[in-house]
Design an enzyme around this catalytic site. Structure first.
Site, short mmCIF file in Angstrom:
data_model
loop_
_atom_site.label_atom_id
_atom_site.label_comp_id
_atom_site.label_asym_id
_atom_site.label_seq_id
_atom_site.Cartn_x
_atom_site.Cartn_y
_atom_site.Cartn_z
N LYS A 197 0.77 -1.37 0.20
CA LYS A 197 -0.23 0.51 0.02
C LYS A 197 0.98 1.43 -0.20
CE LYS A 197 -4.25 1.72 2.69
NZ LYS A 197 -4.70 2.04 3.86
N SER B 28 -9.55 1.93 2.55
CA SER B 28 -8.96 2.26 2.38
C SER B 28 -7.45 1.81 1.31
CB SER B 28 -8.12 3.69 2.81
OG SER B 28 -7.95 2.92 3.98
N SER C 88 -10.31 -0.99 6.98
CA SER C 88 -9.67 -0.75 5.76
C SER C 88 -8.76 -1.83 4.48
CB SER C 88 -8.16 1.08 5.76
OG SER C 88 -9.53 1.53 5.47
#
Ligand code: GLN
Length: 447
Positions: free
Chosen positions: A77, A152, A176
């Site tokens: 990420k 997210s 997330s």
């Protein structure tokens, strides 16, 4: 789709080279990430990935020992530092920010010969649940192209679901990792608070954040979790977890009443029944009295800690000044956080939220005295379609069932439970503090 654990065997026995593994993924990415299906799961690819894979192959050829992730492609990420790659947080603010060091988890992956394939797209600064707030364009859901992938860690889930990599890392502050894993039909784990080092993570909310894996099977999650877990002297919150082998013959599953779409709840109940029948496990009702307070507890803490954390993005040290370069949701949190942490309001919001956090922590702890795990849906509704107008409150409400584990500091995982209207639905398993490994063992029965 072959799991990474199976793939690893092929690489270790010379049936598949690490280089070929990376090549296969790069071809798929080339075909469908920016072109074709336009998944947009990656912001940046690692230009050295093939070279690094060749080094692993060289070690294998020479009969040298190789690590637990030898030749596997791992996506990271974009809020986790990988030296030399962009830790942009999918923002204009940090668009050109190149990480100067490796996060602890990245160091551990590299030590075990995992190959970082690229930096995954995400909601800007990890604020969001839909993958629609990235400054680098929306991310699509490979399992259902007209719907949001969740967020997210949208790119991290999408790149696993699209088979662009073996495993990915995300971060989970209020859901997330689990939320996009649920919507994309893959497995996503939020470790317990302190089980995995956050050194090198660009924080959203320090007291809630965890780094964790997303993969195609629980076994794959197990594989990488065992690499990244453990104490780190650079993250004082890390602690050891219970690693004694556990008997699984007498598991009691806690059933808690939560508000979720009835069809989703029915799917989860059916799955629980199936596993109980197969394993001879039991369910028991437990009550978490303040379970509906999750969102009201989460957001004041998140806003205040995010506001505080973003003060370093003042345009002098890293990138641009955040208030002048960020999107609407990030700005809402900065302004809101600034407002509610003024001393005149601190008792009313932040302190109250911390009290509520303690209350929920205790209620979960009490529940885990009676049951071994608690299971309910990961997300209470199906993901919306692109273009559908959705209020920020509705966006926040995607997380009603995931924020609880962050608040209670316990491990939680989302596992695919089936399809509804052709869209994946995730089942969420939570265990008590330090019981990350027990949770993984239980999870294997639900696949
Ligand atoms: N969707 C939640 C939020 O917007 C959770 C984010 C996260 O876990 N990083 O804050």
């Amino acid at each position: 789709m072959i799991t990474s654990t199976e793939k690893l065997k092929l690489i270790k026995t010379g049936k598949l080279s690490a280089e070929q593994n990376i090549k296969n993924f790069l071809e798929k990415i080339e075909k469908d990430d920016k072109k074709g299906k336009k998944i947009n799961a990656f912001i940046q690819l690692n230009p050295n990935a093939l070279l690094e894979a060749k080094e692993v192959d060289n070690k294998l050829k020479k009969g040298k020992p190789t690590g637990k992730l030898a030749g596997l492609a791992i996506a990271i990420k974009s809020n986790i530092n990988v030296k030399g790659l962009n830790a942009s947080c999918a923002s204009k603010t940090l668009e050109n920010y190149k990480a100067g060091y490796n996060a602890e988890v990245v160091e551990k992956i590299r030590k075990e010969d995992g190959i970082i394939i690229g930096m995954a797209n995400m909601d800007e600064f990890a604020c969001g649940s839909s993958g629609e707030t990235s400054a680098f364009g929306i991310i699509k859901n490979p399992a259902s192209l007209d719907r949001i992938p969740g967020g997210s860690s949208s790119g991290s889930a999408a790149c696993v679901a699209a088979d662009f990599c073996d495993i990915s890392l995300g971060s989970d502050t209020g859901g997330s990792i689990r939320n996009p894993a649920s919507h994309c039909g893959v497995v996503g784990m939020k470790p317990g608070y302190g089980s995995v080092s956050r050194y090198g993570l660009i924080d959203l909310s320090m007291s809630l954040d965890q780094i964790g894996p997303i993969a195609k099977s629980v076994e794959d999650i197990d594989l990488i979790f065992n690499v990244i877990k453990g104490k780190d002297k650079r993250d004082a919150t890390t602690r050891d977890i219970n690693d004694k082998p556990r008997k699984l013959d007498k598991i009691v599953i806690g059933a808690v009443k939560v508000s979720a779409d009835k069809k989703i709840q029915d799917l989860i109940d059916k799955k629980i029944k199936e596993v109980c029948k197969k394993r001879g496990w039991k369910t028991q009702e437990v009550s978490i009295e303040h379970i509906d307070l999750g969102i009201q507890t989460y957001y004041p803490i998140c806003y205040v800690e995010f506001f505080s954390g973003t003060r370093k993005f003042d345009g002098r040290r890293y990138g641009k000044k955040i208030e002048e370069s960020c999107g609407k949701e990030v700005l809402r949190r900065i302004l809101g956080g600034a407002e509610i942490c003024q001393s005149e309001f601190s008792d009313r919001y932040y302190k109250k939220a911390l009290d509520a956090k303690k209350l929920l922590e205790n209620e979960f702890e009490n529940a885990f005295r009676k049951v071994n795990c608690i299971i309910f849906p990961t997300v209470p509704r199906l993901p919306h379609k692109f273009g559908e107008k959705i209020s920020f409150e509705d966006m926040y409400n995607y997380d009603t069932l995931t924020v609880l584990a962050n608040i209670a500091e316990i491990p939680a995982i989302s596992i695919p439970a089936g399809l509804l209207e052709g869209v994946p639905v995730g089942l969420q398993i939570m265990c008590g503090r330090g019981e990350d490994l027990l949770m993984l063992e239980i999870s294997k029965e639900f696949e």
